[in-house]
Structure formats: C-alpha cells, structure tokens
Design a protein around this motif. Structure first.
Motif, PDB file in Angstrom:
ATOM      1  N   UNK A  40      11.389   0.598  17.813  1.00  0.00           N
ATOM      2  CA  UNK A  40      11.939   0.813  16.466  1.00  0.00           C
ATOM      3  C   UNK A  40      13.243  -0.093  16.264  1.00  0.00           C
ATOM      4  N   UNK A  41      13.301  -0.589  15.067  1.00  0.00           N
ATOM      5  CA  UNK A  41      14.815  -1.079  14.839  1.00  0.00           C
ATOM      6  C   UNK A  41      15.811  -0.132  14.609  1.00  0.00           C
ATOM      7  N   UNK A  42      16.812  -0.511  14.567  1.00  0.00           N
ATOM      8  CA  UNK A  42      17.854   0.552  14.267  1.00  0.00           C
ATOM      9  C   UNK A  42      17.566   1.327  12.619  1.00  0.00           C
ATOM     10  N   UNK A  43      17.221   0.316  11.915  1.00  0.00           N
ATOM     11  CA  UNK A  43      17.026   0.825  10.603  1.00  0.00           C
ATOM     12  C   UNK A  43      15.748   1.566  10.405  1.00  0.00           C
ATOM     13  N   UNK A  44      14.729   1.364  11.260  1.00  0.00           N
ATOM     14  CA  UNK A  44      13.636   2.065  11.180  1.00  0.00           C
ATOM     15  C   UNK A  44      14.017   3.647  11.956  1.00  0.00           C
ATOM     16  N   UNK A  45      14.813   3.423  12.904  1.00  0.00           N
ATOM     17  CA  UNK A  45      15.467   4.883  13.570  1.00  0.00           C
ATOM     18  C   UNK A  45      16.210   5.822  12.516  1.00  0.00           C
ATOM     19  N   UNK A  46      17.112   4.850  11.937  1.00  0.00           N
ATOM     20  CA  UNK A  46      17.725   5.766  10.876  1.00  0.00           C
ATOM     21  C   UNK A  46      17.064   6.229   9.694  1.00  0.00           C
ATOM     22  N   UNK A  47      16.358   5.459   9.328  1.00  0.00           N
ATOM     23  CA  UNK A  47      15.084   6.023   8.331  1.00  0.00           C
ATOM     24  C   UNK A  47      14.455   7.278   8.551  1.00  0.00           C
ATOM     25  N   UNK A  48      13.628   7.028  10.237  1.00  0.00           N
ATOM     26  CA  UNK A  48      13.064   8.214  10.482  1.00  0.00           C
ATOM     27  C   UNK A  48      13.977   9.309  10.816  1.00  0.00           C
ATOM     28  N   UNK A  49      15.123   9.221  11.230  1.00  0.00           N
ATOM     29  CA  UNK A  49      15.922  10.197  11.822  1.00  0.00           C
ATOM     30  C   UNK A  49      16.353  11.066  10.367  1.00  0.00           C
ATOM     31  N   UNK A  84       6.143  12.555   8.242  1.00  0.00           N
ATOM     32  CA  UNK A  84       7.163  11.794   9.189  1.00  0.00           C
ATOM     33  C   UNK A  84       6.434  10.998  10.229  1.00  0.00           C
ATOM     34  N   UNK A  85       5.464  11.782  10.881  1.00  0.00           N
ATOM     35  CA  UNK A  85       4.720  10.979  12.011  1.00  0.00           C
ATOM     36  C   UNK A  85       3.874  10.127  11.241  1.00  0.00           C
ATOM     37  N   UNK A  86       3.231   9.814  10.131  1.00  0.00           N
ATOM     38  CA  UNK A  86       2.364   8.738   9.531  1.00  0.00           C
ATOM     39  C   UNK A  86       3.415   7.875   9.077  1.00  0.00           C
ATOM     40  N   UNK A  87       4.732   8.046   8.750  1.00  0.00           N
ATOM     41  CA  UNK A  87       5.755   7.182   8.487  1.00  0.00           C
ATOM     42  C   UNK A  87       6.092   6.257   9.633  1.00  0.00           C
ATOM     43  N   UNK A  88       6.248   6.911  10.307  1.00  0.00           N
ATOM     44  CA  UNK A  88       6.653   6.393  11.821  1.00  0.00           C
ATOM     45  C   UNK A  88       5.665   5.330  12.415  1.00  0.00           C
ATOM     46  N   UNK A  89       4.353   5.739  11.937  1.00  0.00           N
ATOM     47  CA  UNK A  89       3.355   5.022  12.601  1.00  0.00           C
ATOM     48  C   UNK A  89       3.309   3.676  11.870  1.00  0.00           C
ATOM     49  N   UNK A 144       5.598   3.555   2.947  1.00  0.00           N
ATOM     50  CA  UNK A 144       6.650   4.350   2.672  1.00  0.00           C
ATOM     51  C   UNK A 144       6.137   5.960   2.854  1.00  0.00           C
ATOM     52  N   UNK A 145       7.383   6.614   2.666  1.00  0.00           N
ATOM     53  CA  UNK A 145       6.883   8.123   2.986  1.00  0.00           C
ATOM     54  C   UNK A 145       6.481   8.870   1.912  1.00  0.00           C
ATOM     55  N   UNK A 146       6.515   8.025   0.780  1.00  0.00           N
ATOM     56  CA  UNK A 146       5.734   8.599  -0.773  1.00  0.00           C
ATOM     57  C   UNK A 146       4.454   8.556  -0.278  1.00  0.00           C
TER      58      UNK A 146
END
Ligand SMILES: C[S@@+](CC[C@H](N)C(=O)[O-])C[C@H]1O[C@@H](n2cnc3c(N)ncnc32)[C@H](O)[C@@H]1O
Length: 1014
Positions: free
Chosen positions: A451-460, A494-499, A541-543
């Motif tokens: 993950x990019x740092x920003x992806x990690x930040x968003x998922x976190x 969250x899982x689906x968003x991570x995928x 998007x999470x939405x």
C-alpha cells in the motif's frame, strides 16, 4: 422415499449451465459482491444439484420430465442479427431459460415454496441436514438454506469463516427484525428520502408527507426534542449498515480531506503512479511503465509522453544526471502511434532507461527491490470533468500531500490493535501453489508494503472509525447481536475498500477505471499502479463498497428466512466430527490451483484489526497474526499442494494433500446417514488429480451413482478450448457402498462401463461439451461401473487388480475413440477403433486447436489419453512444437522426419525402387508400425514432388488403396485444412486419385442441445 435420487437419473443440465453462465454477469445482491472468495460456485448450479439430490426420483418418465422442467424451465433460443461493417449480416443464437427456479431473480419465485415443501416431505417433514466441509464463500450452504435445509458450513480459513457468518448466519438471525434508525440519519434528508422510497415504497404525496414529518420548514436547531418523529423509522440491518457506514465515512472524510485535494472543482478518480529504479548506467530515475496509454477508447486516446530534461543536475555522487519529464497528450482522431506506447518502458527483458537506453534487467530490478531501493513517482491524475474523464499531470500539492501521509500513519495506527500491518507477505516462488506470489522477490516483504502511505492512512482511518461504531451503538442502546452484525458488515466494507486500494491495482485504460487487487488469485507486482480517492464518490470508494454489501444483505434477508439457524464452523475437515447429516455437497480445493490462505491473508490482516474485541468467538478465530497454513504436529491444515510448506519437497506436499483429502472423505462417510449422498464438484484438469480424488472416494467406501458436467464459465467455446481452465465442473454423486459388496472382474466392469458411457457420451457431445471437459464429463459415468466394487480383479492375471489409473486409462481411450469417430465420420458416427495412437492424437489436437497454439494442459491430457507423452510428440514424432506454456502442431511440411518409413527408407533398402524424400531425417526411435498420419504426410510430399510412379509405389507398399480407415482420414484432414490452402489442395488431389467418396459433414460444435436424461 425411493432409494434413487433425481440427480442419479435426470438433471436439467443445459438449463443449470445456461443459468450458471448468466449469473457471472449479475452484480447487485449476488453473493460474490459481499466479499471476494476464490472459486465461488454459481448459485444456479448449487441450487439445481441440491434439489436434485434431496428429492427422490419420481420413478416415472412423465413425472420425472415434469420435475426436471419445474427446476430448470425450458430453453428458448432467439436469433439476433447484427450488420457488420462489411455489409454482411451476422447471426447470433442466444439461448436462455424460461421458467424454472434457477435463473438469477427466480430464487424468490413462489414456486420455491413448493420445492421447500417437497424437500421436507422427502425427509419425513423435517429439514434435511446438509454439510459442506469446504464451504469457502458459502454458495452451497446458502442455497441449502434457501431450500429450507439445516446447513453446516465448515472452512479452515478464518476469513472464509467470517464471510460465511456474514453470508449465512447474520441474515438468518436478523431476517424479519428491525430496529429504529440512529438519530443522526434522521437529520440526513438524502438518506431519509432514500429510505422512504426504497424501504417504505413511498412516492408522491406520501413521500412528501413522510419527509415533512422529519424535515418541517423549521431549522433543525429550532425543533423541539421528539418533534417530527411520528413516522415509523424501524429499519432492517441493511439500512443500519448504510446509516453507520455514512457515520464512518463522514468522520473519515473529515480526517482525510487534506490528503485528497480537489483541483479546479473536478473530483479525483485516480492518481497514477510508476515504480522507479535508478538506471545502472546513467543514474537517471527510470519510471517502470508497462504502458504509456492513459486512455485507450474508440472516442478518446490519451498518452503519457516521456522526454528527458536537458538541464542535467548533479547527484550526491557528483555525477551529472538527466531526468525524465512527463507530459499528457490527447491523440488526434486517426493519429498513429508506435509500439512504444503499448510497451511503456518495460519489456520481458527489463526496463529501458529513457535517458540513455540502458536496460535494467528483471534481475537488476529484483536486486534493487530487495535492497529497498525501488521508489515511485506520480505520473498523472485522472479526474471527473464536465464531459467525462480528464487526464493531466499532478500539481505540486498533490505530490506533496501524498508524501506527507506517511507522517500521520503512526498516530492513526496507534489507536488500532496490532498497529500497522507488518505481518509477512507470502514467500512465493516454487512451482506449486506459492508460484502465485512474486511480491517478496521485489522486496515487498510485509503486507504494509503493498500500500502507499496514503492508502494505509485511509484504510487505518476507516478501521478506526469502524471500530468506534460499536461503542457509539452501545451508547445508543442497540443490542449486542445488532452491534455485532453491523460492525461485521462494516469490516467487510473496509476489506472491499482495501481490495480496491493497494499498489497491485492498475488503471484499466480500456474501461477507464481502477482494477481490483485480485484480478486472479495471485499477488504479482504491478509496475504502474493506480491509487483511488476512497473518500470520494468514485471507483474504489468506501461509499461504493458499503452499497455493494447492503444490497447483498437485503437479498440474503429474503433468501434465508425459511431456514433453521446454520452452523458455521471454523475447523479443518480433516479432523471433522460433525453430527449425522443427510447430504454432503462440497467443492474441495484442487491441489495447487489456488493458495487460499496465503492470498486471503490480504484480508486477514485488515479483519484482524477491524474485528478485534467484537466478540470472544471472533477473537478466538482470529487469534493468530495470519490464517493457519499447515500444522506439522498433527499433520493437518489447509489442503493445498504447496511444496514451500515442506521445504520444497514436492512429494511430501502432494502426499499431505492427498492423505488429507482421503481423511475428509472418510469423515463425510462417517457423518452421512446410510442412505445419505455425497456430491463433489470436480473442476481439475489434470489426470493425476482425478485419479487421486476418485481413489480417495472409493477407498472411503463410496460408489459413484451419477455425474453431470455443468458448464459454469462463459459460453464462448473458443475461449474455453484454448484456455487452460475447464469450462465445466463435473458434479459427482456418490452413495455408500453396501458392506456386502464383493470384488468385481475387470472384463465385466469394462463392459458395464461401455454400456453406461455410450449414451452419455452422445448426450454430452450433443450438449456441446468439447475438449478436456468432454474427457472429464465422461469419466463420471464410467466411475459408476468401477466404484461399485471394493476392488476390481483382473480376470487374466490372477492376484492382480485393475487400478484406478488403469481404469481411467481405458475410459480416456474410449472417449478419445468416440471423439475421433465424430471427427472422422460425422456427428451420427460411432467410436472408431483400430486407429493408431499418433493419428488419433493428431486428429484430436487438430480438431480442437487447429494449427494454433494449444494450452499445454489440454494437449498433455490428450497425449496421455492416446498412451503418448508430450515429449514423445515433440521429440520422437516431431509432431508438436513447444512455445512457452503452449504446444502447437507442426504443419505437415515442417515435420523433419515426416513419413520416415523404416520399411522403405532404412539403409538396407537404399538403391531399391523406394520413394525416399530429400532431406528426410530418421526419427530418434525407428518405428516399425508407421502411423497413418505419417503415411498421409509422406504421400503429400510425394504428390507435391509430382512423381506419380513414386506415389503409386508408396500406396502399394503400404496397402493404402483399400485401407478404409486411411480414406476416412484423408477426408477428415481435408475438412480440417483451411479452404484454399496448399494442404487442402494436395489432400483433395490424393483423395480424388484414390477415388475416395467423402461425404462426411464437418463436426459442428453446438453450444447446447437438450437437457440430458438417462
Ligand atoms: C474450492 S473452495 C470452496 C469454494 C466454495 N464452494 C464457494 O462456492 O465459495 C475450497 C475451500 O476449502 C477450504 N479448505 C482447504 N483446506 C481445508 C481443510 N482442511 N478443512 C476445511 N476447509 C479447507 C479453503 O479454505 C477453501 O475455502
């Protein structure tokens, strides 16, 4: 109940296939949209198999036909015509089912009640117990529940177990229940309007009235408590997931806003990145791009252009270094571009430096990756403009905030159990299941590295707020049951968003959207990846993920309300101790096909964090840092063939898989009632796999009593034949062998097999099943003869038994003879006998793949079926050429040893009147029996050389003038050769010369014909 089940006599094969294939296009509400799980079976196939296994055979032809039709409906064909650019009209025949209860959407048909009643009645008025010991994503138990059965779903994997809970358990528990919506959404006009429209079906004045009740023309701050709450706002769990999903999103958006800036009012769709490596020659930073296309659609083509900066700068090592400069350009209509655009900077050889042209080999890139020296650069940004997608270079702020995300990571993950996902990624490598993973080869050693740092930040951030939901719900007075379900579904979101938000995702330039991580069940490295903006309303998007999930929940709430509570168990079926069950229906893992646990750890690491503390049960299942793989102490664990788990020892790995599988079948035997049935889905293409699994079934004490090859992949036969995957899965039905069964004799078994198989082969052929699928489709019925006996003795060899392998060899040969009979003599023909192995192989291969490249798996299967090996075919007979993972027939004029005839060409016959060919090579092993195909090819050479005397001499020497089989072969070869080719002309000339009367019509590959009944 009669002892025969419908599935043992008849089955709506074509309808189940059509509806299974159709289901692949279904989106909203389908089980596959809840969460990824590899190899989910189509619901239509599962439903059909379950009904036909649970219901008895009516014993009467008319009643049976009516029942089959009630399940599958009728097949209707429509012809669609399309005018091509050439002016020709193309006709496409579309087939679909009418009626029945298999097609997507008919699962809630009122007729399902009738089936539920019949099934209960067949079990004395109680719900039958159905077990799936490899339940995975839950297609089989879901359908069992829909049919009113008591389902037990077992899987060793915690992620699968959790998906099963969300698929089966929560919907069953919460079906029909509602709770008041949380206060915060009562103030959200958009949400409430949606709710009234969809959940309450309000419109017009009624809708206005309901909305006025909540949103009077008085400002919210001016309203008195309780004012405007007269309309019922009790909602099912799906609406609660929507509401709480909004709650999470709103908070996450506030936290993350600065990291996803909107430029010029145009929302971001994707940030495009390229990994970079330093050029070993000129030290420039080389972007690793598989393509430089940004958009590649008929009406829009945009490319990323790379130039080098003239103004060199000096690096730390005082060396003058050039840099790569990007620009974005939309191509003019009709503008041509070179191949470089497709290829980007990457090729198989490695990456080419745009500054100096040096090549960084893949090995160089791996070394740099492992040393942590690969980096990444943002190359472009895709945004939603007024007239669709727009592509531009990133602005400085966008680059900067992407970098700054790293600084916020620590604080966010400090609030999450287990912190940042530091667990190791799969080791990968090797030739078995672990070949799916190459990320460690490039230094991506921990899950966080994907993950990019920003992806990690968003998922976190999503995880943090998802976890906060439970406390807020508790404070609002919701029950533990309700809180658990809502939190569970949000964790899936969250899982689906991570995928959709990892650096494995790429930008699909033809679809103009971001791909998911799992395009296949593997983790390859992606050089140019795409990063979504998951807080916005765009792809990834999470939405969007919450929407997918709630649509499944709504569908499931309606579907499983008839069933008793399911049992969802996380355990290995190798040591399964279940109660008594009436039916086991299962789809086992196949050798090294899919590394479930390693691949699904991608989700495990996020679920571990999102779910921790939600319930004791969940914490117990997710106790370890990663999902279980193999327990060496108990010799038990995930059943996949992965030598990397056994220090690279392939034999040990295979043995562990096979032994485990046999133990599971034995457990199924123990669990089943005396008249119970075991249905196993087989979708493996390798003969060894069949042999082992079938042996395990027989050894466990089962008899095969039926089998149906259900087509589950797309109906395009060309694709199905040329891909290595099987388009059909064979559903084998088994029952317990009577303890009194005595050993049988091979001659009798083979006779029984022939009787059983012949009609079925015709049915399967007529149903359009071809290629490797056809071989496997026939294996099921053949097994019915063999498996009746605990052992099959050889009549001519006292003390010897016919092994499964020998038996399957007979079956394959019979199938092959049948196919070749069709190829040689047309659709009405019977099997051909007496044709040599090589010619048989040639015809099979040529019929299915022509002179195109064929997948090695299929070619090897045909070779084995003809008692040959692929090495024989390439080295000894010079018939095949290997090209990567494919095998291709050599055209007749390129076969070096073509027609080498030991009788005519051997040294001792030199000088005689022999028609030796120029440049003829003796094959490594000289054959006394010359295959008919070689004789045909030799004749073609002689004919082309134009010497009729030599042709005559050869025809006489080989007795070909009166060889009926040879005449049939010539005719078949003519039809297989392309019109207008030299090959065809030569064959026709020879055929005419011999006076062959060819009347055969070409074998046609019909897609489907009829539902099959025996
Ligand atoms: C082919 S998949 C089943 C897919 C399922 N039919 C569906 O439609 O989603 C096989 C499953 O077997 C599971 N499995 C592997 N070894 C197992 C074991 N020892 N005990 C129980 N399940 C196991 C895997 O986790 C995987 O989910």
């Amino acid at each position: 109940m009669t002892d025969r089940r419908l599935i043992e006599v008849a089955f709506p094969l074509k309808q189940a296939s059509l509806d299974s294939v159709h289901e692949k296009n279904v989106r909203h509400g389908h089980i596959s949209t809840l969460h990824i799980w590899p190899a989910r079976r189509p619901l239509a196939a599962c439903r059909a198999a379950l009904i036909a296994t649970l219901l008895p055979d009516p014993g009467d032809d008319d009643e049976r036909r009516a029942l089959v039709e009630r399940i599958g409906g009728q097949v209707k064909s429509t012809v669609k015509t399309k005018k091509l650019a050439s002016g020709e009209v193309e006709e496409e025949i579309r087939e679909e089912t009418v009626g029945g209860i298999l097609h997507w959407g008919r699962e809630s048909d009122p007729d399902m009640d009738w089936f539920r009643e019949q099934i209960r009645a067949a079990y004395g008025g109680r719900a039958p117990r159905v077990l799936d010991p490899f339940a995975g994503g839950g297609a089989i138990p879901l359908e069992a529940m829909r049919l009113g059965c008591e389902a037990t779903a077992v899987d060793i994997n915690p992620v699968a177990w959790f998906i099963l809970k969300c698929t089966l358990e929560y919907p069953q528990k919460l079906a029909g229940k509602t709770r008041p919506l949380p206060d915060f959404v009562l103030e959200d006009r958009g949400f409430m309007e949606d709710f009234f429209k969809k959940a309450r079906a309000l419109s017009g004045k009624d809708l206005d009235a309901a909305l006025r009740d909540f949103f009077p023309d008085v400002e919210a701050s001016m309203r008195l408590p309780g004012m405007g709450a007269t309309t019922d706002v009790n909602a099912d769990v799906a609406w609660h997931v929507r509401a709480w999903g909004n709650w999470v999103l709103e908070r996450a958006r506030a936290d993350l806003e600065r990291y996803y800036p909107t430029v010029d009012g145009k929302p971001t769709v994707a940030y495009l990145w390229a990994r970079t490596v330093t050029c070993k020659n000129c030290r420039a930073t080389v972007p690793l791009l598989k393509t430089t296309w940004l958009a590649k659609k008929a009406n829009k083509r945009v490319v990323l252009e790379l130039t080098t900066d003239d103004t060199d700068f000096t690096d730390k090592a005082e060396k003058s270094v050039q840099s790569v400069v990007f620009s974005v350009r939309e191509l003019a209509k009709g503008e041509k571009v070179g191949r470089g655009v497709d290829e980007g900077t990457m090729s198989r050889a490695g990456a080419t430096c745009p500054c100096c042209g040096a090549i960084m080999t893949m090995e160089d890139i791996r070394t740099e990756g492992q040393a942590g020296r690969l980096s990444a650069v943002m190359t472009a940004v895709v945004v939603n403009g007024d007239k669709g997608k727009e592509y531009r270079l990133p602005i400085a702020e966008e680059r900067q905030v992407a970098e700054e995300a790293i600084m916020a990571l620590e604080a966010v993950f400090a609030e999450i159990p287990f912190g940042i996902p530091d667990e190791p990624t799969p080791t990968g490598g090797g030739s078995g299941a672990s070949r799916a993973f190459s990320v460690q080869g490039y230094g991506l050693m921990r899950w966080r590295d994907l993950f990019t740092p920003r992806q990690l930040l968003a998922l976190g951030t999503f995880v943090r707020h998802t976890r906060a939901v439970r406390e807020t719900m508790r404070e609002a007075g919701y029950s533990a049951e309700w809180i658990e379900a809502v939190s569970a579904y949000l964790a899936l979101a969250v899982d689906r968003t991570a995928e959709r938000n990892s650096t494995i995702c790429h930008y699909d330039v033809s679809r103009d959207s971001i791909s998911g991580t799992f395009q296949r069940y593997a983790l390859p490295i992606t050089w140019d990846y795409a990063e979504a903006a998951p807080t916005m309303a765009a792809a990834g998007s999470m939405e969007g993920q919450i929407d997918w999930i709630t649509r499944y929940i709504e569908h499931a709430l309606a579907g499983v309300r008839y069933a008793p509570p399911p049992r969802v168990e996380r355990q290995s079926s190798v040591s399964l101790k279940s109660g008594t069950v009436d039916v086991v229906v299962t789809d086992p893992p196949y050798y090294d096909a899919i590394p479930y646990s390693d691949a699904m750890d991608f989700f495990y690491v996020w679920l571990h964090r999102s779910l921790h503390g939600l319930s004791q049960e969940i914490d117990a299942v997710f106790a370890e840092p990663l999902a279980p793989k193999w327990d060496y102490a108990t010799n038990d664990g995930e059943l996949i063939d992965d030598a990397s788990r056994f220090d690279g020892d392939k034999d040990r790995s295979k043995a562990a898989y096979e032994d485990g599988m046999a133990r599971v079948f034995q457990n199924c035997y123990r669990a089943l009632t005396p008249e119970g049935r075991l249905v196993i889905v087989f979708a493996h293409k390798h003969p060894d796999a069949w042999e082992t699994l079938v042996s395990a079934i027989i050894r466990a004490g089962f008899i095969v009593t039926g089998s149906w090859p259900i087509e589950t992949e797309m109906g395009n036969r060309t694709r199905a034949l040329t891909s290595a995957a099987l388009a059909s899965s064979v559903w084998l039905v088994c029952k317990k062998r009577p303890p009194t069964a005595r050993p049988g004799w091979d001659n009798r078994v083979l006779d029984e097999m022939r009787t059983l198989i012949t009609q079925r082969l015709r049915d399967f052929w007529d149903a359009g099943i071809r290629g490797p699928d056809f071989v496997w489709a026939a294996t099921g019925p053949a097994m019915e003869a063999y498996s009746q006996y605990p052992a099959v003795k050889k009549a001519d060899e006292p003390g010897q038994v016919m092994t499964v392998s020998e038996f399957l060899g007979h079956v394959r040969r019979m199938v092959v003879d049948f196919v070749v009979g069709r190829v040689l003599s047309g659709d009405g023909a019977e099997a051909i006998t007496g044709l040599d192995d090589l010619t048989t192989y040639y015809l099979l291969h040529r019929h299915d793949f022509g002179l195109d490249e064929a997948p090695a798996g299929a070619a090897i299967l045909y070779a084995i079926s003809c008692n040959l090996s692929d090495r024989d075919l390439s080295d000894r007979y010079r018939l095949l050429e290997q090209k990567g993972s494919t095998l291709q027939l050599l055209p007749w004029h390129r076969r070096a040893s073509v027609g080498y005839d030991p009788v005519l060409d051997a040294a001792e016959s030199q000088g005689a009147e022999t028609p030796r060919l120029p440049g003829l090579e003796a094959p490594e092993a000289v054959l006394l029996e010359l295959p008919l195909i070689d004789q045909a090819h030799r004749l073609m050479h002689l004919w082309r050389a134009g010497d009729v005397t030599k042709v005559d001499a050869y025809l006489d020497a080989r007795g070909l003038r009166r060889n009926a089989l040879f005449h049939q072969l010539l005719q078949a070869l003519i039809e297989l050769a392309s019109a207008g080719s030299e090959e065809r002309a030569l064959l026709e000339s020879i055929s005419n010369y011999l006076g062959v009367k060819g009347t055969k019509t070409a074998a046609q590959a019909h897609l489907y014909i009829t539902g099959s009944e025996r």
